[in-house]
Design an enzyme around this catalytic site. Structure first.
Site, PDB file in Angstrom:
ATOM      1  N   ASP A  44       0.823  -1.212   0.000  1.00 50.17           N
ATOM      2  CA  ASP A  44       0.000   0.000   0.000  1.00 50.17           C
ATOM      3  C   ASP A  44       0.862   1.270   0.000  1.00 50.17           C
ATOM      4  O   ASP A  44       0.439   2.323   0.447  1.00 50.17           O
ATOM      5  CB  ASP A  44      -0.966  -0.004   1.195  1.00 50.17           C
ATOM      6  CG  ASP A  44      -0.233  -0.134   2.520  1.00 50.17           C
ATOM      7  OD1 ASP A  44       1.001  -0.342   2.498  1.00 50.17           O
ATOM      8  OD2 ASP A  44      -0.889  -0.044   3.569  1.00 50.17           O
ATOM      9  N   HIS A 245      21.826   5.091 -19.291  1.00 55.39           N
ATOM     10  CA  HIS A 245      20.875   5.446 -18.227  1.00 55.39           C
ATOM     11  C   HIS A 245      21.069   4.543 -17.006  1.00 55.39           C
ATOM     12  O   HIS A 245      20.095   4.104 -16.379  1.00 55.39           O
ATOM     13  CB  HIS A 245      19.437   5.410 -18.748  1.00 55.39           C
ATOM     14  CG  HIS A 245      19.127   6.551 -19.666  1.00 55.39           C
ATOM     15  ND1 HIS A 245      18.031   6.588 -20.490  1.00 55.39           N
ATOM     16  CD2 HIS A 245      19.788   7.712 -19.902  1.00 55.39           C
ATOM     17  CE1 HIS A 245      18.033   7.721 -21.179  1.00 55.39           C
ATOM     18  NE2 HIS A 245      19.089   8.419 -20.846  1.00 55.39           N
ATOM     19  N   ASP A 262      25.126  12.238 -13.922  1.00 59.28           N
ATOM     20  CA  ASP A 262      24.124  12.936 -14.720  1.00 59.28           C
ATOM     21  C   ASP A 262      22.933  13.137 -13.804  1.00 59.28           C
ATOM     22  O   ASP A 262      22.229  12.183 -13.462  1.00 59.28           O
ATOM     23  CB  ASP A 262      23.753  12.072 -15.940  1.00 59.28           C
ATOM     24  CG  ASP A 262      22.767  12.787 -16.862  1.00 59.28           C
ATOM     25  OD1 ASP A 262      22.150  13.784 -16.446  1.00 59.28           O
ATOM     26  OD2 ASP A 262      22.610  12.315 -18.012  1.00 59.28           O
ATOM     27  N   HIS A 356      18.783  17.852 -26.327  1.00 57.71           N
ATOM     28  CA  HIS A 356      17.318  17.778 -26.403  1.00 57.71           C
ATOM     29  C   HIS A 356      16.737  19.027 -25.769  1.00 57.71           C
ATOM     30  O   HIS A 356      17.416  19.741 -25.035  1.00 57.71           O
ATOM     31  CB  HIS A 356      16.824  16.511 -25.692  1.00 57.71           C
ATOM     32  CG  HIS A 356      17.364  16.344 -24.300  1.00 57.71           C
ATOM     33  ND1 HIS A 356      16.821  16.958 -23.208  1.00 57.71           N
ATOM     34  CD2 HIS A 356      18.448  15.665 -23.827  1.00 57.71           C
ATOM     35  CE1 HIS A 356      17.518  16.647 -22.121  1.00 57.71           C
ATOM     36  NE2 HIS A 356      18.526  15.863 -22.471  1.00 57.71           N
ATOM     37  N   HIS A 363      13.294  15.537 -21.022  1.00 49.99           N
ATOM     38  CA  HIS A 363      13.293  15.452 -22.482  1.00 49.99           C
ATOM     39  C   HIS A 363      12.012  16.143 -22.911  1.00 49.99           C
ATOM     40  O   HIS A 363      10.963  15.520 -23.041  1.00 49.99           O
ATOM     41  CB  HIS A 363      13.332  13.991 -22.952  1.00 49.99           C
ATOM     42  CG  HIS A 363      14.594  13.294 -22.532  1.00 49.99           C
ATOM     43  ND1 HIS A 363      14.692  11.953 -22.319  1.00 49.99           N
ATOM     44  CD2 HIS A 363      15.840  13.781 -22.276  1.00 49.99           C
ATOM     45  CE1 HIS A 363      15.931  11.632 -21.953  1.00 49.99           C
ATOM     46  NE2 HIS A 363      16.644  12.732 -21.916  1.00 49.99           N
ATOM     47  N   GLU A 386      25.220  17.725 -24.864  1.00 51.40           N
ATOM     48  CA  GLU A 386      25.789  16.652 -24.046  1.00 51.40           C
ATOM     49  C   GLU A 386      26.573  15.620 -24.841  1.00 51.40           C
ATOM     50  O   GLU A 386      26.209  14.444 -24.895  1.00 51.40           O
ATOM     51  CB  GLU A 386      24.678  15.956 -23.258  1.00 51.40           C
ATOM     52  CG  GLU A 386      23.456  15.554 -24.068  1.00 51.40           C
ATOM     53  CD  GLU A 386      22.358  14.994 -23.161  1.00 51.40           C
ATOM     54  OE1 GLU A 386      22.614  13.955 -22.527  1.00 51.40           O
ATOM     55  OE2 GLU A 386      21.277  15.576 -23.097  1.00 51.40           O
ATOM     56  N   TYR A 390      31.932   6.729 -25.028  1.00 51.59           N
ATOM     57  CA  TYR A 390      31.779   5.567 -24.153  1.00 51.59           C
ATOM     58  C   TYR A 390      32.529   4.407 -24.786  1.00 51.59           C
ATOM     59  O   TYR A 390      32.127   3.902 -25.834  1.00 51.59           O
ATOM     60  CB  TYR A 390      30.290   5.233 -23.982  1.00 51.59           C
ATOM     61  CG  TYR A 390      29.465   6.473 -23.716  1.00 51.59           C
ATOM     62  CD1 TYR A 390      29.308   6.974 -22.425  1.00 51.59           C
ATOM     63  CD2 TYR A 390      28.896   7.186 -24.775  1.00 51.59           C
ATOM     64  CE1 TYR A 390      28.591   8.146 -22.194  1.00 51.59           C
ATOM     65  CE2 TYR A 390      28.177   8.355 -24.558  1.00 51.59           C
ATOM     66  CZ  TYR A 390      28.029   8.828 -23.272  1.00 51.59           C
ATOM     67  OH  TYR A 390      27.335   9.992 -23.038  1.00 51.59           O
ATOM     68  N   ARG A 407      30.827  11.887 -20.321  1.00 44.30           N
ATOM     69  CA  ARG A 407      29.845  12.797 -20.909  1.00 44.30           C
ATOM     70  C   ARG A 407      29.965  14.123 -20.157  1.00 44.30           C
ATOM     71  O   ARG A 407      30.235  14.128 -18.945  1.00 44.30           O
ATOM     72  CB  ARG A 407      28.415  12.235 -20.780  1.00 44.30           C
ATOM     73  CG  ARG A 407      27.333  13.190 -21.300  1.00 44.30           C
ATOM     74  CD  ARG A 407      25.978  12.512 -21.533  1.00 44.30           C
ATOM     75  NE  ARG A 407      25.344  12.007 -20.342  1.00 44.30           N
ATOM     76  CZ  ARG A 407      25.265  10.731 -20.007  1.00 44.30           C
ATOM     77  NH1 ARG A 407      25.786   9.806 -20.783  1.00 44.30           N
ATOM     78  NH2 ARG A 407      24.665  10.360 -18.892  1.00 44.30           N
TER      79      ARG A 407
HETATM   80  N1  GLY Z   1      19.600  12.713 -18.138  1.00 47.79           N
HETATM   81  C1  GLY Z   1      19.165  12.237 -19.382  1.00 47.79           C
HETATM   82  C2  GLY Z   1      19.753  13.032 -20.451  1.00 47.79           C
HETATM   83  O1  GLY Z   1      20.767  13.643 -20.279  1.00 47.79           O
HETATM   84  O2  GLY Z   1      19.211  13.116 -21.494  1.00 47.79           O
HETATM   85 MN    MN Z   2      21.482  14.367 -18.458  1.00 45.71          MN
HETATM   86 MN    MN Z   3      20.168  15.482 -21.210  1.00 43.63          MN
END
Ligand code: GLY
Ligand code: MN
Ligand code: MN
Length: 440
Positions: A44, A245, A262, A356, A363, A386, A390, A407
């Protein structure tokens, strides 16, 4: 800085957005937007609630199980809110509710209805309208209610709207260009995110866990008025950084590894989205430095090209060239730069987009294309840049580069003069990072 003032967007801003939307709606139509429902985590216990961004954008209302109906009929425009009624018992257990009586004045709506009666009220309000602006599948729980209402209208021998038009293109365009107030909130989200990254850098050292650093970030968010991250924190040490991710965040930080973080704060519903990569022990190795310098150069040169009339595509072409040239220099890629670029050879080590839109959603919404071409940037857009490289542990590259993931991510506001970097408060130059970590 008055956080309380900043956090409460004046209700008039939400009302003005609805007016702008009304102006675009055809006459004799309605528009419906639902919010999120509460989501069960286990037993719950529920995940903490966050409203749907479209719904929030038009209402400023943060309770679950709510809906907005806008009706434009014979040139008259009315907004109706559907919400849960007051309930002393449930409010004692689960929290306060705005309730039907207070909702119209507080939310600047024409009328409020009990969410339980939504099908009946929809059937009444939608009968004989020509079209309904509705985006199916955004909130699945709403789809059933809308189509049940349509059935009701037909059973009552009236005409249901014959056309469904998605409101997404209209609303996405509105959300893509940020108002002054929105920019202020995003700036705050970015500033808080930057301070949190700074704290993370200072608190990082070998043998701490990734999730401890996550805790340090979260602590800094709270200190400056952000309760939630805008998305799940990525705290990825060593080759975990090659998982884009990654969010297990449960490994021990090893001496000699890099740490990629990130993480972005959500402030008054708006997102920041920063990435920094730095050495766990405070000192870049030569190999780490080699790769880092490529990504940093890509970020800097790309940033120069994200200006009005330019596009993500223009910036990304430059970024690709920098990456391929750099990787050939290091022996990570072998061959001629031009040929490798034509083959998109860099994509095996840089497999995501350059950036983005950023806003209520990390996003954020909005088209990236304008027909065939990459959409020209406009004043008032907010976006991320960004670049990343990698290199998996099993890649066929010189041994010293295996398992390095880097990154670097900044957030930019497009202005008439070019762009404004909203995330400069957290350093990205190697010397600056090393100095900060040495002093901690
Ligand atoms: N944190 C996800 C991105 O950088 O798009
Ligand atoms: Mn990010
Ligand atoms: Mn991002």
């Amino acid at each position: 800085m008055d956080l309380a003032y900043l956090q409460k967007m004046p209700q008039g801003e939400f009302t003005a957005r609805r007016e702008k939307l009304f102006a675009q709606m055809q006459d004799n139509t309605a528009l419906i937007v639902f919010t999120e429902t509460e989501k069960r985590r286990n037993s719950d216990s529920e995940y903490l609630f966050r409203p749907d961004s479209y719904f929030w954008y038009l209402t400023g209302f943060a309770e679950p199980q709510s809906a907005l109906l806008m009706v434009k009929k014979a040139g008259q425009c009315e907004s109706f809110i559907f919400l849960r009624p007051r309930d002393p018992l449930l409010e004692t257990w689960n929290g306060r509710r705005l309730g039907l009586e207070r909702a119209p004045a507080t939310l600047e709506m024409d009328q409020a209805f009990d969410i339980e009666n939504i099908e009946t009220v929809f059937a009444e309000k939608l009968a004989n309208l020509t079209a309904c602006y509705y985006a199916r599948g955004v909130q699945a729980w709403g789809d059933t209610l809308v189509f049940n209402a349509f059935d009701k209208i037909v059973k009552q021998r009236q005409k249901a709207p014959t056309t469904l038009i998605s409101w997404q293109p209209m609303l996405d365009e509105m959300r893509l260009i940020k108002s002054e107030l929105e920019v202020a909130l995003i700036q705050q989200a970015c500033q808080i995110s930057a301070l949190a990254h700074l704290r993370a850098m200072k608190q990082t050292r070998p043998n701490r866990y990734e999730f401890e650093i996550e805790g340090e970030i979260q602590h800094e968010f709270s200190r400056f008025g952000s309760r939630f991250p805008a998305y799940n924190h990525i705290v990825a040490s060593g080759d975990n950084a090659c998982i884009l991710h990654y969010n297990e965040n449960d490994q021990v930080l090893k001496d000699g590894d890099l740490l990629l973080i990130d993480s972005g704060a959500e402030f008054a519903m708006y997102a920041g989205d920063i990435t920094r990569t730095f050495p766990v022990n405070g000192k870049f190795s030569q190999a780490q430095r080699d790769v880092y310098e490529i990504v940093l150069e890509a970020l800097k040169e790309g940033t120069k090209l994200l200006v009005p009339q330019s596009s993500f595509k223009v910036a990304n072409e430059k970024v690709a060239e920098i990456m391929v040239t750099g990787m050939v220099r290091l022996g990570i890629l072998k061959g001629e730069v031009e040929q490798l670029l034509a083959e998109k050879a860099h994509r095996q080590f840089y497999m995501h987009g350059l950036g983005h839109w950023l806003g209520l959603d990390v996003h954020d919404v909005g088209d990236y294309q304008d027909g065939e071409r990459s959409r020209p940037l406009e004043v008032g857009m907010v976006l991320t840049i960004e670049p990343g490289l990698y290199i998996p542990a099993d890649a066929d590259v010189p041994a010293q580069y295996k398992g390095i993931g880097i990154r670097i991510e900044d957030n930019l506001l497009i202005t008439e003069y070019g762009n404004k970097n909203l995330t400069t408060a957290v350093p990205k130059e190697i010397a600056e990072i090393e100095a900060i970590m040495a002093s901690a």
